[in-house]
Design a protein around this motif. Structure first.
Motif, PDB file in Angstrom:
ATOM      1  N   GLN A   1      38.991  43.866  24.515  1.00  0.00           N
ATOM      2  CA  GLN A   1      39.074  42.495  25.035  1.00  0.00           C
ATOM      3  C   GLN A   1      40.319  42.290  25.886  1.00  0.00           C
ATOM      4  OE1 GLN A   1      36.780  40.068  24.385  1.00  0.00           O
ATOM      5  NE2 GLN A   1      35.500  41.263  23.018  1.00  0.00           N
ATOM      6  N   ILE A   2      41.410  42.989  25.530  1.00  0.00           N
ATOM      7  CA  ILE A   2      42.600  42.895  26.376  1.00  0.00           C
ATOM      8  C   ILE A   2      42.271  43.477  27.744  1.00  0.00           C
ATOM      9  CG2 ILE A   2      44.916  43.850  26.674  1.00  0.00           C
ATOM     10  CD1 ILE A   2      45.150  43.554  23.605  1.00  0.00           C
ATOM     11  N   GLY A   3      41.409  44.507  27.729  1.00  0.00           N
ATOM     12  CA  GLY A   3      40.946  45.056  28.993  1.00  0.00           C
ATOM     13  C   GLY A   3      40.301  43.991  29.869  1.00  0.00           C
ATOM     14  N   TYR A   4      39.518  43.097  29.268  1.00  0.00           N
ATOM     15  CA  TYR A   4      38.894  42.033  30.057  1.00  0.00           C
ATOM     16  C   TYR A   4      39.954  41.161  30.723  1.00  0.00           C
ATOM     17  CZ  TYR A   4      34.295  42.792  27.943  1.00  0.00           C
ATOM     18  OH  TYR A   4      33.111  43.322  27.550  1.00  0.00           O
ATOM     19  N   ILE A   5      40.985  40.828  29.938  1.00  0.00           N
ATOM     20  CA  ILE A   5      42.025  39.959  30.495  1.00  0.00           C
ATOM     21  C   ILE A   5      42.686  40.644  31.683  1.00  0.00           C
ATOM     22  CG2 ILE A   5      44.156  38.737  29.985  1.00  0.00           C
ATOM     23  CD1 ILE A   5      43.299  38.622  27.085  1.00  0.00           C
ATOM     24  N   VAL A   6      43.053  41.923  31.460  1.00  0.00           N
ATOM     25  CA  VAL A   6      43.731  42.648  32.537  1.00  0.00           C
ATOM     26  C   VAL A   6      42.795  42.814  33.725  1.00  0.00           C
ATOM     27  CG1 VAL A   6      44.847  44.792  33.137  1.00  0.00           C
ATOM     28  CG2 VAL A   6      45.201  43.817  30.899  1.00  0.00           C
ATOM     29  N   LEU A   7      41.536  43.060  33.434  1.00  0.00           N
ATOM     30  CA  LEU A   7      40.563  43.231  34.512  1.00  0.00           C
ATOM     31  C   LEU A   7      40.500  41.968  35.371  1.00  0.00           C
ATOM     32  CD1 LEU A   7      38.323  44.939  35.758  1.00  0.00           C
ATOM     33  CD2 LEU A   7      36.733  43.891  34.189  1.00  0.00           C
ATOM     34  N   GLY A   8      40.416  40.831  34.694  1.00  0.00           N
ATOM     35  CA  GLY A   8      40.362  39.572  35.434  1.00  0.00           C
ATOM     36  C   GLY A   8      41.571  39.431  36.329  1.00  0.00           C
ATOM     37  N   ALA A   9      42.732  39.743  35.783  1.00  0.00           N
ATOM     38  CA  ALA A   9      43.944  39.587  36.574  1.00  0.00           C
ATOM     39  C   ALA A   9      44.002  40.604  37.702  1.00  0.00           C
ATOM     40  CB  ALA A   9      45.167  39.731  35.683  1.00  0.00           C
ATOM     41  N   SER A  10      43.475  41.813  37.439  1.00  0.00           N
ATOM     42  CA  SER A  10      43.640  42.865  38.437  1.00  0.00           C
ATOM     43  C   SER A  10      42.771  42.630  39.657  1.00  0.00           C
ATOM     44  CB  SER A  10      43.335  44.227  37.823  1.00  0.00           C
ATOM     45  OG  SER A  10      41.969  44.305  37.497  1.00  0.00           O
ATOM     46  N   MET A  11      41.877  41.657  39.590  1.00  0.00           N
ATOM     47  CA  MET A  11      41.128  41.333  40.810  1.00  0.00           C
ATOM     48  C   MET A  11      42.005  40.572  41.793  1.00  0.00           C
ATOM     49  SD  MET A  11      37.559  40.174  39.245  1.00  0.00           S
ATOM     50  CE  MET A  11      36.791  41.095  37.967  1.00  0.00           C
ATOM     51  N   THR A  12      43.147  40.075  41.294  1.00  0.00           N
ATOM     52  CA  THR A  12      44.139  39.368  42.119  1.00  0.00           C
ATOM     53  C   THR A  12      43.515  38.265  42.958  1.00  0.00           C
ATOM     54  OG1 THR A  12      43.960  40.929  43.930  1.00  0.00           O
ATOM     55  CG2 THR A  12      45.616  41.388  42.271  1.00  0.00           C
ATOM     56  N   SER A  13      42.501  37.629  42.408  1.00  0.00           N
ATOM     57  CA  SER A  13      41.969  36.455  43.086  1.00  0.00           C
ATOM     58  C   SER A  13      42.107  35.280  42.135  1.00  0.00           C
ATOM     59  CB  SER A  13      40.501  36.668  43.436  1.00  0.00           C
ATOM     60  OG  SER A  13      39.747  36.791  42.248  1.00  0.00           O
ATOM     61  N   GLU A  14      41.979  34.099  42.677  1.00  0.00           N
ATOM     62  CA  GLU A  14      42.140  32.927  41.821  1.00  0.00           C
ATOM     63  C   GLU A  14      41.052  32.884  40.753  1.00  0.00           C
ATOM     64  OE1 GLU A  14      43.004  29.380  43.899  1.00  0.00           O
ATOM     65  OE2 GLU A  14      42.504  28.120  42.200  1.00  0.00           O
ATOM     66  N   ALA A  15      39.837  33.233  41.173  1.00  0.00           N
ATOM     67  CA  ALA A  15      38.742  33.212  40.201  1.00  0.00           C
ATOM     68  C   ALA A  15      39.000  34.234  39.098  1.00  0.00           C
ATOM     69  CB  ALA A  15      37.427  33.506  40.909  1.00  0.00           C
ATOM     70  N   GLY A  16      39.468  35.425  39.502  1.00  0.00           N
ATOM     71  CA  GLY A  16      39.735  36.455  38.507  1.00  0.00           C
ATOM     72  C   GLY A  16      40.817  36.023  37.540  1.00  0.00           C
ATOM     73  N   MET A  17      41.856  35.438  38.094  1.00  0.00           N
ATOM     74  CA  MET A  17      42.965  34.987  37.251  1.00  0.00           C
ATOM     75  C   MET A  17      42.487  33.915  36.278  1.00  0.00           C
ATOM     76  SD  MET A  17      45.911  36.174  37.356  1.00  0.00           S
ATOM     77  CE  MET A  17      46.966  35.948  35.973  1.00  0.00           C
ATOM     78  N   THR A  18      41.667  33.001  36.777  1.00  0.00           N
ATOM     79  CA  THR A  18      41.139  31.966  35.887  1.00  0.00           C
ATOM     80  C   THR A  18      40.379  32.602  34.730  1.00  0.00           C
ATOM     81  OG1 THR A  18      40.825  30.652  37.856  1.00  0.00           O
ATOM     82  CG2 THR A  18      39.871  29.814  35.834  1.00  0.00           C
ATOM     83  N   SER A  19      39.580  33.601  35.055  1.00  0.00           N
ATOM     84  CA  SER A  19      38.803  34.224  33.983  1.00  0.00           C
ATOM     85  C   SER A  19      39.732  34.904  32.992  1.00  0.00           C
ATOM     86  CB  SER A  19      37.812  35.215  34.579  1.00  0.00           C
ATOM     87  OG  SER A  19      38.431  36.444  34.829  1.00  0.00           O
ATOM     88  N   ALA A  20      40.802  35.529  33.504  1.00  0.00           N
ATOM     89  CA  ALA A  20      41.735  36.197  32.595  1.00  0.00           C
ATOM     90  C   ALA A  20      42.378  35.181  31.652  1.00  0.00           C
ATOM     91  CB  ALA A  20      42.808  36.926  33.399  1.00  0.00           C
ATOM     92  N   ILE A  21      42.811  34.071  32.218  1.00  0.00           N
ATOM     93  CA  ILE A  21      43.546  33.106  31.399  1.00  0.00           C
ATOM     94  C   ILE A  21      42.624  32.417  30.406  1.00  0.00           C
ATOM     95  CG2 ILE A  21      44.941  31.027  31.481  1.00  0.00           C
ATOM     96  CD1 ILE A  21      45.936  32.000  34.198  1.00  0.00           C
ATOM     97  N   ILE A  22      41.440  32.083  30.866  1.00  0.00           N
ATOM     98  CA  ILE A  22      40.525  31.415  29.929  1.00  0.00           C
ATOM     99  C   ILE A  22      40.095  32.398  28.844  1.00  0.00           C
ATOM    100  CG2 ILE A  22      38.359  31.866  31.171  1.00  0.00           C
ATOM    101  CD1 ILE A  22      39.234  28.613  29.447  1.00  0.00           C
ATOM    102  N   HIS A  23      40.062  33.675  29.194  1.00  0.00           N
ATOM    103  CA  HIS A  23      39.705  34.644  28.155  1.00  0.00           C
ATOM    104  C   HIS A  23      40.813  34.775  27.115  1.00  0.00           C
ATOM    105  CE1 HIS A  23      37.158  37.532  26.338  1.00  0.00           C
ATOM    106  NE2 HIS A  23      38.044  38.505  26.406  1.00  0.00           N
ATOM    107  N   MET A  24      42.048  34.589  27.538  1.00  0.00           N
ATOM    108  CA  MET A  24      43.129  34.583  26.546  1.00  0.00           C
ATOM    109  C   MET A  24      42.829  33.536  25.481  1.00  0.00           C
ATOM    110  SD  MET A  24      46.673  34.774  28.562  1.00  0.00           S
ATOM    111  CE  MET A  24      47.171  36.147  29.543  1.00  0.00           C
ATOM    112  N   PHE A  25      42.461  32.369  25.938  1.00  0.00           N
ATOM    113  CA  PHE A  25      42.182  31.273  25.004  1.00  0.00           C
ATOM    114  C   PHE A  25      40.961  31.598  24.152  1.00  0.00           C
ATOM    115  CE2 PHE A  25      40.105  27.257  24.000  1.00  0.00           C
ATOM    116  CZ  PHE A  25      41.130  26.589  23.385  1.00  0.00           C
ATOM    117  N   ASN A  26      39.884  31.997  24.818  1.00  0.00           N
ATOM    118  CA  ASN A  26      38.642  32.206  24.083  1.00  0.00           C
ATOM    119  C   ASN A  26      38.745  33.391  23.136  1.00  0.00           C
ATOM    120  OD1 ASN A  26      37.500  30.066  25.361  1.00  0.00           O
ATOM    121  ND2 ASN A  26      36.684  31.299  27.028  1.00  0.00           N
ATOM    122  N   HIS A  27      39.438  34.426  23.596  1.00  0.00           N
ATOM    123  CA  HIS A  27      39.569  35.580  22.722  1.00  0.00           C
ATOM    124  C   HIS A  27      40.437  35.258  21.516  1.00  0.00           C
ATOM    125  CE1 HIS A  27      41.474  39.515  21.590  1.00  0.00           C
ATOM    126  NE2 HIS A  27      40.227  39.638  21.257  1.00  0.00           N
ATOM    127  N   ALA A  28      41.438  34.422  21.732  1.00  0.00           N
ATOM    128  CA  ALA A  28      42.248  34.000  20.586  1.00  0.00           C
ATOM    129  C   ALA A  28      41.367  33.312  19.562  1.00  0.00           C
ATOM    130  CB  ALA A  28      43.365  33.070  21.047  1.00  0.00           C
TER     131      ALA A  28
END
Lengths: 108, 326, 489, 109, 119, 501
Positions: free
Chosen positions: F316-343
């Motif tokens: 699941q941490i991979g998902y967060i990093v993956l979202g961020a590694s797209m370096t787009s706003e949409a990707g970053m949003t997915s990474a951050i929201i996944h932090m919350f949801n995964h928690a």
């Protein structure tokens, strides 16, 4: 100028001590070397205080002297509780068998 | 001249470090790490970092050696296994690559001691200029430590505090642990001369510690160094007279209270500032004039640091000693 | 002409029923079953209450959440196709409940409360699928349906059941995640994904992409069981018969073909698809499935497995009808959904009745059973005839329309497939019917048995009657479907 | 020559002597054959070196405070150095570590 | 004389790597801790080095003439904190090692792994 | 005194200063009560801060009254508000639910120390989240790390010690790497304040040292965040920690490191290193993809519930990093929201493991069979939370996967590949979650299986079940109404990527 020569002599002496500390061969040699280097460091700091003209460094030298002393005591205490280790400790870094002497963990 | 001394010390540092890692005798490693601390402290002094040198000496050569020896008293001092060859190869490669990167980058860094480097141009001159104005104390390091970056120092105190309760939690209460062992611990009684001399020195060490504590605004030193010195004195007492006596002089309850109250004193000063209308840790509101307020604040928080550090270091020592019978 | 209860609240009725069932179970089994029946009746009444408004051409839209994920609302809508599916599911639930009560009691199943609860949840999910207002909402409730039927399929709980249930869940989840979800996202990224009469894709998509997206949808909706994603259907046969009936006749498979139909009509628009070369593969997929499944069904010796393969074939009739892409065939698709539902539920009820009464599951054991269980055998016969498409059963009507639709576009391949599969269906159903009535009885698990319990008989006779009635009274369905096409054209 | 210059010269001589002792001590600690002889060299010069060097420093101190500080250090070193050496030697003896020359068996180095 | 300007950084790099090697490659837990503290000391040296100003002196005003150049006090402040963190980590690590020794009878990683696997 | 103004610092000092009181208390109930009250207060503070910053405002605070580059500043924006909510919420819920479990696993005399360390761990994490000063982050990182080592080492199994030692070694290396990176930046810019660094790093003529700093900081923080392949410390640490600690740490600890990582790589370094986000993406993306698959595969092979959950975290941490590694706003949003949801999902998962251990003493699969029949509510909650881990629609996990796939679609051809990996790993998630579900519901209770090691008092049990139900409900609630966290996440993402793109 003389004072720099003194500092230099102290540094060289420290290097000699360092060689002894690394070579051993007994733990006591190493403790001796550490103690010696501690004293030399104290002297070095005192000398430095005069080289830099910063007398407040002398406080440091004093602190070093005290702490070095405590360190030696900790080592002594370590020896006391680990007498079994002393025999082993005589060997150098090749490391002989570690159960040569009967365990006397409890001290005396 | 100083430059040449420095080169020698650096050389010795590298040699010592190599010997530390390659020696297979753990006692030797610990002894060498004591030497390493002394050397690096001397080097810090050569680089004008007097406070850091004092701290490193107190911590590295003093406390840390005692702790390592305390732990070693419990275990084999020989390293019995060699690392797996594959792992050593991988580590070597990792290490080599990283070194190359760092060394490569150094060619683009500002030269050593260059006054025009950005690091000496931006924030630091402001500190040097304003410490005398804002708090009127000579030791700039203490000023930054206590006030400008007081929040970091608060964190530092809590790191120490965490270590204290951590060691207690992991090793267990020293008093309970001691109860399971025969009461043979008499300290270094049969070493007559050292014992006498040691006892004689203890009051001087404590006195010196107090000097470092309260003179920290004027010369190198401060709460942490003082705490380490006072704790060293108590540890010396425990070494000479035995654990039990030391625990009678300062019982665990008192140590608990010291640990907690130091941290709370520090935090309390911050909260008091907050309640008196300033920001958290804004000492200026504590007294009638901002400068006096700053001085009072720094004095108080340094006391908090000293209390906690003393308490924690003694506690840690007891916790180890109770297990290892040091 | 407002319906007596707003359509968007209808899925809540079974959910409230869940609470009633749970509470009722604390009192006694009778109360619990009464609660089920009452809920089912209420649901049916509510669904039928929509009919007048829909027939009158009214449409309703309702947005539950503006943004369930950014940019996409959770929207519901009422249109004729969905209303028809809802009516089908809602009313058959009543019959099925009656049947379940008889079956579960007759079989002394465990965990009956759990059974009724998840049954109600499944129906709620199916109703929500029927009312979905955009592709995303459809997907959401489609997944809910998959998950809520899992406990029903794995009801028995022994090792074999768990294995089969694993296949059931595995195929449905993996197709929906791997194919359906990307398609949904794709659809939403190029359009708003809302179901609109006439479709929304004609302006944003062209060429092979159309075929690709349609393919993702058709195979992604694993519930429609187009080969090769049909494996879950025979596996799900381990479920208790009422569940099989629900799965195969009402909620699950129908939700699959309903979704495909709805997507073709309301998302792509079949006029648009008609002009696209790249979608002709769909016809072939459906034809292949029909023929192959019939051949496989021929070789089955287990009654329920045979029915399962028959279902696969019959579902592909709907897909075939959709992919013929003519108005008459679309009407045929809708009719076939209903007709097959009636016929197949009858067949499953009969299979379950036989199991409850005699514990027989294999085809050879059924010889002569008609003499002991005349009602059941009669119903089975009617169902089988409907599957083949013999008048006067509902199956004939729908096949007729599909054939007519195929002639409309001169689609001789489809016509040939239909004729061939009719023959094949007859080949595997008629021998069974013959042996039930005229065969010599062989030893089974229970040598002496009678007709199944009364609720079961009532239920299966009802659906058998419905199968025949549908032959005569399919007008309303046709009318509703015409409305869909009216909007679409 | 005024007093300061004289003191300066005196201090220089004292410090040079001290540095010499120190260096010799270090050399002895390195080159002597067994532990006790090494210890002898080191501990003797550990006292002699500081005495000369620190007295030298006292002579060139600018204020009394500084001179007193240096003196304090000297006192501490004079107390602690021999004590540590004594403790170390007795610990070594107690552990059964015989002086090598006494038993006429030199230590392998 | 490039090396005079940069050799401090190189010493830092070398010490850092000796320490890191100790942590990664050594199997003895105490040795790992020693490596760790060596590793941290290297970083301390790096910070202090970069705070040095040529001809500067320790940043304590008043003891000397006010015209003095002072070395940068900020890295010293940071390292004071970091040293404390270092000793805290070491103490905690040592206490864990002591417990490991009691629980496993060894502080060699390989032996511990074997005993874990034998369980 | 205006409390709103002081929110950023209150966030940290409330739990921090409560910790010393804990050890002064005799008796664990009092210490527990202090910990709960402090967590609750921190949670309340984070909620009120979040309500203020939700519309893009930033709360800044100058500690000691000294303005930013000279003093230490605290900053609360949408991103940090989200983090503080996760941290304090996780702590509060875990503490309330964990009373019985703590009694089961820890000797009474250690409990007050344990709660103090717990509070310090939380305060450290909170301190990182609100810090705006590079070195201050290090200090609080160490507080949280040391305290985490302590509470993990409280685990009753001896393997906990080995796990903690590994964690300590790698954690310290990570922190020291970070410190080196900060030193290099300081060397080149002369400042420690994050905003000030971002401002001044643009004028650094030579990018080499900055690049080296970026490398050290990225690797150091990735170590602490257990990004594949630097995850080796994590599974064992999560597995052998006391159950209640696993629930707390798994919910927030690694995410805070990722938070700092994103802060640095997306705002601080951007002005100088041209194309840095590109490098970051290409460096991290393969690791994230491999990590996602590797973690899921190992999880599918696990034979212990906690081990399974821990390896699932690697994935699941991979998902967060993956979202961020797209370096787009949409990707970053997915990474951050996944932090919350995964928690939400992972915290809940470990809470259930805790409950299982409470009734059956261990979390080994061989001992958990039949949980569904004896504890239907607990296993029901697991089904919901498991669905959230898989990403079934209607649960919180789905929202993040949806955002992730959507973001991947923007990436063109590469996006299809990413989607394929995400889809495949979701299937693996189905496998490992369903393995447990079947175990709970279909396997009979083994003969002679141990159970009820400790007498669970009724109020403790009620509290526990209440929390579990709450978390399960939250997993569904935020799957259907993701509005608030999503608003914070997209706010944070636009802020992070705003400077870069």
């Amino acid at each position: 100028m003389i004072i720099q020569v003194v500092a230099f002599a102290l540094i060289v002496t420290m290097m000699l001590g360092l060689v002894r500390a690394i070579k051993g061969p007994k733990v006591y040699d190493r403790v001796l070397a550490v103690n010696m280097m501690g004293t030399k460091t104290v002297l070095l700091l005192a000398v430095l205080a005069f080289i830099d003209d910063r007398p407040d460094y002398l406080d440091l030298a004093l602190a070093y002297a005290l702490i070095n002393f405590i360190g030696v005591f900790a080592v002594l205490e370590f020896f006391r509780t680990r007498e079994s280790q002393l025999v082993i400790a005589e060997t150098d870094d090749t490391g002989e068998a570690s159960d040569e002497a009967p365990g006397n963990e409890g001290g005396k | 001249m100083v430059e040449i001394l420095n080169i020698f010390i650096m050389l010795m540092l590298v040699i010592t470090a190599l010997a530390m890692v390659s020696s297979r005798h753990l006692f030797v490693t610990v002894m060498l790490s004591g030497i390493f601390s002394l050397l690096i402290a001397a080097s810090f002094l050569l680089l004008d970092a007097a406070d850091v040198a004092l701290t490193e000496a107190a911590v590295g050569a003093g406390i840390s050696t005692v702790l390592f020896l305390g732990a070693l008293a419990l275990m084999d001092v020989e390293e019995t296994t060699r690392g797996v060859r594959r792992i050593r190869m991988v580590s070597l490669i990792v290490v080599a690559v990283t070194t190359i990167f760092i060394v490569h980058a150094t060619f683009y860094m500002p030269a050593f001691g260059d006054i025009n480097a950005p690091i000496h141009q931006h924030v630091a001159p402001w500190y040097i200029q304003h410490v005398p104005i804002h708090m009127d104390i000579p030791n700039i390091v203490t000023g930054i430590l206590g006030s400008y970056r007081g929040y970091d120092t608060l964190g530092e105190v809590f790191v120490v505090f965490t270590a204290g309760i951590g060691v207690l939690s992991i090793l267990g209460d020293p008093i309970k642990n001691r109860q399971h062992r025969p009461a043979h611990n008499r300290g270094l009684r049969h070493y007559l001369i050292p014992r006498l001399v040691g006892r004689m020195l203890i009051p001087f060490i404590i006195l010196f510690g107090l000097y470092v504590q309260f003179h920290g605004e004027y010369s190198p030193g401060g709460g942490f160094q003082a705490g380490a010195l006072v704790a060293a004195a108590i540890i010396l007492y425990a070494l000479l007279e035995g654990e039990d006596k030391a625990l009678q002089v300062i019982p665990m309850r008192v140590l608990y209270i010291m640990m907690a109250s130091g941290a709370l004193l520090y935090g309390g000063v911050g909260v008091a500032a907050l309640l008196m209308g300033g920001n958290f840790l804004d000492y200026s509101v504590l007294a009638s004039t901002p400068v006096a307020g700053q001085q009072w604040g720094i004095l108080l928080i340094e006391m908090g640091v000293g209390l906690t550090v003393t308490g924690v270091l003694i506690t840690i020592f007891h916790a180890f000693a109770a297990r290892s019978n040091l | 002409m407002e319906p007596w209860i707003p359509f968007q609240y209808i899925p809540l009725i079974p959910l409230l029923g869940v609470i009633a069932i749970l509470l009722g179970a604390r009192i006694s089994d009778n109360v619990r079953e009464a609660a089920t029946l009452v809920t089912a009746l209420l649901t049916a009444a509510a669904v039928w209450g929509l009919a007048p408004a829909v027939m009158a051409g009214q449409r309703f839209e309702w947005v539950l959440l503006e943004q369930v994920v950014p940019g996409i609302p959770l929207a519901m809508q009422l249109e004729p196709l969905g209303a028809m599916f809802a009516m089908l599911a809602g009313s058959l639930w009543v019959v099925n409940s009656v049947y379940s009560i008889g079956y579960m009691r007759g079989n002394k199943e465990k965990h009956q409360t759990r059974f009724y609860v998840f049954f109600a949840v499944s129906i709620a999910a199916a109703l929500a699928v029927a009312f979905a207002g955009n592709v995303f909402t459809l997907f959401l409730f489609y997944e809910c349906l998959t998950l809520s039927t899992y406990p029903l399929v794995s009801h028995k709980g022994d090792a074999k059941t768990i294995k089969s249930a694993r296949i059931y869940l595995g195929v449905l989840i993996s197709t929906s995640i791997c194919l359906f979800l990307p398609a949904v996202i794709w659809a939403h990224s190029v359009s708003n994904g809302a179901f609109t009469p006439g479709g929304v894709m004609s302006e944003v998509l062209s060429g092979p992409a159309v075929g690709l997206m349609l393919g993702l949808f058709v195979f992604g909706i694993g519930k429609a069981a187009v080969m090769p994603v049909h494996r879950w259907l025979p596996a799900a046969m381990v479920a208790p018969t009422p569940v099989s009936a629900l799965l195969h006749a009402v909620a699950v498979v129908k939700a699959g073909v309903f979704s495909i139909t709805k997507i073709v009509i309301y998302l792509f628009g079949f006029e648009f698809l008609f002009s696209q070369e790249s979608v002709s593969w769909m016809l072939f997929a459906a034809m292949t499935t029909i023929v192959l499944s019939s051949l496989v069904a021929l070789r089955q010796t287990n009654l329920k497995r045979m029915l399962a393969y028959s279902t696969i074939g019959q579902l592909s009739y709907v897909v075939l009808a959709v992919s013929v892409l003519t108005p008459l065939a679309e009407v045929g698709a809708a009719l076939h959904m209903v007709a097959h539902a009636f016929g197949k539920i009858t067949l499953f009820f009969a299979a379950g009745a036989i199991y409850v009464a005699s514990k027989k599951t294999e085809l050879p054991q059924l010889a002569g059973i008609g003499r002991r269980m005349p009602w059941t055998a009669t119903a089975f016969t009617i169902g089988a005839l409907s599957m083949i498409g013999v008048p006067p059963t509902g199956g004939f009507v729908s096949k007729w329309y599909i054939l007519a639709g195929s002639f409309q576009s001169d689609n001789y391949m489809a016509i040939a497939t239909l004729i061939l599969s009719t023959g094949l269906t007859a080949m595997y159903f008629l021998p069974v019917v013959y042996s039930m009535w005229f065969g010599r009885e062989v030893d089974g698990p229970m040598s002496d048995h009678r007709e199944a319990p009364l609720p079961i008989v009532i239920a299966l006779m009802t659906t058998a009657a419905l199968t025949i009635l549908f032959f005569f009274f399919h007008g309303p369905v046709k009318a509703m479907e015409s409305q869909v096409l009216l909007g679409a054209l | 020559m005024d007093v300061a210059t004289t003191l300066g010269w005196l201090a220089a001589i004292l410090m040079l002597i001290g540095a010499f002792f120190t260096f010799v001590g270090g050399l002895g600690a390195l080159r002597m054959p067994d532990f006790y002889t090494r210890m002898h060299a080191a501990s003797l010069t550990d006292s002699a070196g500081p005495i000369f060097i620190l007295i030298g420093l006292m002579l060139i101190s600018e204020t009394w405070l500084v001179a007193i500080k240096v003196f304090t250090i000297l006192v501490f070193l004079l107390i602690t150095g021999p004590t540590a050496s004594n403790a170390l030697a007795s610990a070594s003896l107690l552990a059964g570590n015989k002086p090598g020359l006494a038993n006429d068996q030199s230590e392998a180095e | 004389m490039l090396w005079v300007e940069l050799y401090h950084y190189w010493v830092f790099a070398i010490l850092l790597m000796i320490g890191l090697f100790g942590v990664i490659a050594k199997r003895n837990l105490v040795k790992k801790l020693v490596g760790l503290s060596l590793f941290q000391s290297a970083v301390f040296l790096f910070y202090i080095t970069m705070g040095k100003v040529d001809g500067g002196t320790a940043p304590i005003v008043g003891m000397t003439d006010s015209t003095d150049v002072f070395s940068n006090p900020l890295p010293q402040v940071l390292i004071l904190t970091a040293i404390v963190v270092g000793i805290s980590t070491t103490a905690l690590g040592l206490s864990i090692v002591v417990r490991i020794k009691e629980a496993y009878g060894s502080i060699e990683e390989d032996v511990i792994h074997e005993k874990d696997r034998a369980e | 005194m205006n409390l709103i103004e002081h929110l950023p610092v209150l966030q940290v000092i409330l739990p921090l200063l409560s910790a010393p009181f804990c050890i002064l208390m005799r008796g664990h109930m009092l210490a527990w009560a202090i910990a709960v009250v402090a967590s609750g207060a921190a949670f309340a503070v984070s909620l009120s801060a979040a309500s203020i910053v939700a519309d893009g405002a930033t709360l800044t605070y100058a500690v000691g009254g000294w303005a930013a580059p000279y003093g230490i500043a605290l900053e609360v924006d949408a991103f940090s508000a989200l983090m503080t909510m996760i941290i304090s919420g996780a702590s509060l819920l875990a503490l309330i639910a964990g009373m019985a479990s703590i009694r089961q696993q820890l000797p009474e005399e250690k409990q007050s120390l344990f709660f103090a360390a717990w509070l310090l761990a939380m305060a450290g994490l909170l301190g990182i989240s609100v810090a705006a000063d590079a070195f201050n982050i290090f200090v609080f990182m160490e507080i949280s790390s040391l305290a985490s080592y302590v509470i993990i080492a409280a685990g009753p199994h001896r393997k906990a010690l080995g796990a903690v030692f590994k964690y300590l070694a790698m954690g310290t290396i990570g922190a020291t790497f970070y410190l080196i990176g900060v030193g290099l930046i300081y060397l080149m810019t002369g400042t420690l304040n994050l905003d000030d660094i971002a401002l001044r790093v643009a004028n650094v003529s030579d990018p080499h040292p900055v690049l080296l700093a970026a490398g050290f900081i990225t690797i150091g923080l990735a170590l602490k965040a257990a990004v594949f392949p630097l995850h080796v410390w994590m599974p064992a640490a999560y597995n052998y920690a006391p159950h209640v600690v696993s629930a707390f740490i798994a919910a927030c600890a690694t995410k805070v490191s990722l938070y700092v990582l994103f802060r640095f790589d997306f705002t601080v370094f951007q002005p100088n290193l041209s194309g840095h986000e590109f490098q970051f993406g290409h460096f991290m993306m393969p690791l994230a993809l491999i990590g996602i698959l590797f973690g899921a595969i190992v999880a599918a092979l696990a034979k212990d519930l906690k081990r399974l959950l821990a390896w699932s975290s690697v994935s699941q941490i991979g998902y967060i990093v993956l979202g961020a590694s797209m370096t787009s706003e949409a990707g970053m949003t997915s990474a951050i929201i996944h932090m919350f949801n995964h928690a939400l999902a992972k915290g809940g998962g470990f809470l259930i493991a805790m409950g299982a251990a409470l009734y059956y003493t261990t979390t080994r699969f061989s001992n958990l069979a039949g949980l569904g029949k004896e504890h239907p509510w607990l296993s029901g909650a697991f089904v919901v939370i498991g669905c959230s881990l898989i990403g079934v629609p209607g649960t919180a996990g789905f929202i993040s996967k949806w955002m992730l796939v959507n973001a991947a679609l923007e990436q063109g051809g590469l996006g299809i590949f990413i989607i394929a990996v995400v889809v495949f790993s979701s299937l693996l998630a189905v496998i490992y979650v369903w393995k447990v579900v079947e175990l709970f519901y279909f396997e009979p209770r083994p003969e002679g299986a141990s159970s009820n090691a400790v007498v669970v008092k009724t109020p403790e049990k009620l509290l526990f079940m209440m929390v579990v139900m709450l978390v399960a409900a939250a997993n569904v609630w935020f799957g259907i109404f993701p509005g608030e966290p999503l608003a914070l996440a997209s706010q944070a993402a636009s802020m992070l990527t705003g400077g870069a793109l």
